[in-house]
Each structure stands twice: as structure tokens, then as C-alpha cells.
Design an enzyme around this catalytic site. Structure first.
Site, PDB file in Angstrom:
ATOM      1  N   ASN A  36     -60.199  -5.002  -6.652  1.00 41.03           N
ATOM      2  CA  ASN A  36     -60.824  -4.018  -5.777  1.00 41.03           C
ATOM      3  C   ASN A  36     -62.300  -3.756  -5.699  1.00 41.03           C
ATOM      4  O   ASN A  36     -62.905  -3.638  -4.738  1.00 41.03           O
ATOM      5  CB  ASN A  36     -60.005  -2.947  -5.571  1.00 41.03           C
ATOM      6  N   LYS A  48     -67.542 -11.710  -0.160  1.00 44.02           N
ATOM      7  CA  LYS A  48     -66.359 -11.702   0.495  1.00 44.02           C
ATOM      8  C   LYS A  48     -65.657 -12.704   0.982  1.00 44.02           C
ATOM      9  O   LYS A  48     -64.707 -12.830   1.021  1.00 44.02           O
ATOM     10  CB  LYS A  48     -66.462 -10.340   1.553  1.00 44.02           C
ATOM     11  N   TYR A  62     -73.368  -9.609   0.115  1.00 40.98           N
ATOM     12  CA  TYR A  62     -72.020  -9.005   0.083  1.00 40.98           C
ATOM     13  C   TYR A  62     -70.965 -10.082   1.121  1.00 40.98           C
ATOM     14  O   TYR A  62     -69.948 -10.179   0.481  1.00 40.98           O
ATOM     15  CB  TYR A  62     -72.151  -7.769   0.710  1.00 40.98           C
ATOM     16  N   VAL A  96     -66.619  -4.852 -14.584  1.00 39.01           N
ATOM     17  CA  VAL A  96     -66.009  -5.987 -14.186  1.00 39.01           C
ATOM     18  C   VAL A  96     -66.741  -7.168 -14.239  1.00 39.01           C
ATOM     19  O   VAL A  96     -66.122  -8.224 -13.970  1.00 39.01           O
ATOM     20  CB  VAL A  96     -64.920  -5.678 -12.915  1.00 39.01           C
ATOM     21  N   SER A 112     -63.378  -8.339   3.212  1.00 42.65           N
ATOM     22  CA  SER A 112     -63.909  -7.611   4.233  1.00 42.65           C
ATOM     23  C   SER A 112     -64.277  -8.290   5.413  1.00 42.65           C
ATOM     24  O   SER A 112     -64.550  -9.656   5.597  1.00 42.65           O
ATOM     25  CB  SER A 112     -65.573  -6.993   3.811  1.00 42.65           C
ATOM     26  N   ALA A 149     -71.240 -12.885   1.854  1.00 42.30           N
ATOM     27  CA  ALA A 149     -71.034 -14.273   1.090  1.00 42.30           C
ATOM     28  C   ALA A 149     -69.970 -14.031  -0.060  1.00 42.30           C
ATOM     29  O   ALA A 149     -69.120 -15.001  -0.184  1.00 42.30           O
ATOM     30  CB  ALA A 149     -72.197 -14.894   0.442  1.00 42.30           C
ATOM     31  N   GLY A 158     -61.434  -0.685 -10.213  1.00 47.40           N
ATOM     32  CA  GLY A 158     -62.151   0.045  -9.483  1.00 47.40           C
ATOM     33  C   GLY A 158     -61.390   1.179  -8.534  1.00 47.40           C
ATOM     34  O   GLY A 158     -61.524   1.370  -7.313  1.00 47.40           O
ATOM     35  N   ALA A 159     -60.350   1.878  -9.384  1.00 48.02           N
ATOM     36  CA  ALA A 159     -59.507   2.968  -8.601  1.00 48.02           C
ATOM     37  C   ALA A 159     -59.753   3.951  -8.902  1.00 48.02           C
ATOM     38  O   ALA A 159     -58.923   5.121  -8.610  1.00 48.02           O
ATOM     39  CB  ALA A 159     -58.033   2.401  -9.044  1.00 48.02           C
TER      40      ALA A 159
END
Length: 268
Positions: A109, A178, A174, A83, A161, A176, A31-32
Site C-alpha cells: 500500500n 501504478k 505516479y 519501503v 490507482s 506510470a 504504510g498503514a
């Protein structure tokens, strides 16, 4: 799901950094095309690494990131990849290994952060976030680990995060996920640390990216800002510096750790 396609293949590097904390290494970043991932990819190249990276939908931004990596004198490999798909990930990892001969660093990422009140989160929404933000990191790590173990070295960095450490209303799925990626880094380190592979995480607060600005530009952002001893949110390049540290030998004693570039928003 669609087959990964190349939009840029490795080309001979121009004269670039022959030294640096990642000199001679190969780093794969998911994800870059934009945001933090882009900053990590460019920071890795500036630190001396050749960089492979994935993108999902942002073709033009991905090509721009690739061009910028090459302008730093490093080689770049780009692949479109969902991904969430094991087979697509496997093809990206194989292409990276074939192109560069090794993979020294993996930065997990790619992710999403939809907002849904807890009682309104559907099972489908939950599954989508968990698969995108957590399962993808498991799949990519599992694909890269055999290469690192054969080399006898490697560093995996999961982008987590602050919300995975404290929880937050409206993003339970989200948060959970992370929290899970931090535990994943601990588990990988405990299982493979003695074989030369380290895994860690970074848990930033709000970052000045497309995703972060959805928080920054509202009442929630103003409240969050007031909680920060530093008095400002992070720039992606600042968080990328923490990632590069974890990829480098300077962090040799760091296994299963979570660094918190969060402007003081959380002090464990």
C-alpha cells in the site's frame, strides 16, 4: 537509511473474532499508520487476522492503529520501515514471520503522489516516485514470496490507482508506477499461481484520505466528481473491503486481476 524500529510488539490477543474470512491468518500491510493502509489493517483484524504493518514517519498514528487492532482482539506488530530499502523490508518480513509463524497476505500500500508538470519532472523526482510506488512492491513481494511458497498459499494485493489505467496530467511518474504494479500482479500470478500464491490489484479513484483530499478540495476535484455516476468519492473503508475480498478465499479464482472501486469513474 535508518534501521527499522519497533514501537509495538505482538501481545496476547484479547477475546476476538474466531471466525471471519481471514480467521487464523496473518496479514502484512505497508504504510498503514493512516489513510487507506490503516483502514485495510483494521478491516483485516475485524476479519479475524493478526496484522503486521509498517509506517515511515507517523509514530503516533502508527501506535494508534496498533492499539485499535488489539482492541479488535487481534495481535499487532509494528515496524518503522522505508519501503525503498531492501534490507529494511527483509527485516520487517523476518520479524513478522518470527512473531506469527506465517504470512498469508501482503498488502502493498505504501506510496506517494507528488504533482509535477511532465516537462518539469527531474530524473531524481522520477526515480523517487518509481522506487517508492513500484520498486517497493517488487521488493516486498520478493521478500514475502518464499514464505508463501513454503506454506503453499498466499495472497498479494497491490494498491494501484485509476490514474494508472487512464494516465493523468501532472502525475505521469505516479501513473506510470501504478500501471506497473498492476502488471507486477499479473506476472506474479502467472509465475506462482500453480504453487498456491495469487496476486491482484485494486485501482481506486479518489479516496477521502489525507492524500485524496488534496485532490478533492479544489477545482480538479469538482471536475472529477462531476464525472462520477455514483456522485461521490470513496471512503477508505469501502476500498478496504475490496482488499479483504482479494485476501480471502472468496476470491480464489482471481489471479492477476485489478478491481476498480472508483465510483464508476472508469468502466473497462
Amino acid at each position: 537509511m535508518a534501521t527499522p524500529t519497533a514501537i509495538s510488539d505482538p501481545r496476547p490477543a484479547r477475546t476476538g473474532p474466531s471466525s471471519g474470512p481471514l480467521a487464523g491468518r496473518v496479514v502484512l500491510v505497508t504504510g498503514a499508520a493512516k489513510g487507506l493502509g490503516r483502514s485495510v489493517a483494521l478491516a483485516a483484524a475485524a476479519a479475524g487476522a493478526d496484522v503486521a504493518f509498517t509506517f515511515h514517519t507517523s509514530d503516533e498514528r502508527a501506535e494508534k492503529t496498533s492499539t485499535e487492532i488489539q482492541a479488535l482482539g487481534r495481535r499487532s506488530l509494528v515496524r518503522r520501515c522505508d519501503v525503498r530499502d531492501r534490507e529494511q523490508i527483509a527485516r520487517v518480513v523476518a520479524a513478522t514471520h518470527e512473531a506469527f509463524g506465517r504470512i498469508d497476505g501482503l498488502v502493498n500500500n505504501a506510496g506517494i503522489m507528488p504533482e509535477n508538470a511532465f516537462l518539469e519532472i527531474t530524473e531524481e523526482q522520477w526515480d523517487t516516485v518509481i522506487r517508492t510506488d513500484l520498486t517497493s512492491m517488487f521488493l516486498t513481494s520478493q521478500a514475502v514470496l518464499p514464505i508463501m511458497l513454503e506454506q503453499g498459499s498466499g495472497s498479494i494485493v497491490n494498491v494501484a490507482s485509476r490514474l494508472g489505467q487512464v494516465g493523468w496530467p501532472g502525475v505521469a511518474h505516479y501513473a506510470a508506477a501504478k500501471a506497473g504494479v498492476m502488471a507486477l500482479a499479473k506476472s506474479i500470478s502467472r509465475e506462482f499461481g500453480q504453487r498456491g500464491v495469487r496476486a491482484n490489484a485494486v485501482a481506486p479513484g479518489v479516496i477521502n484520505t489525507d492524500m485524496g483530499r488534496t485532490v478533492m478540495d479544489g477545482e480538479v476535484g469538482r471536475k472529477r466528481m462531476a464525472e462520477l455516476p455514483l456522485g461521490r468519492f470513496a471512503e477508505p473503508e469501502e476500498v478496504a473491503d475490496a482488499v479483504i475480498f482479494l485476501l480471502s478465499d472468496a476470491s480464489a479464482l482471481f489471479l492477476g486481476q485489478t478491481l476498480g472501486p472508483n465510483s464508476g469513474g472508469l468502466m473497462p
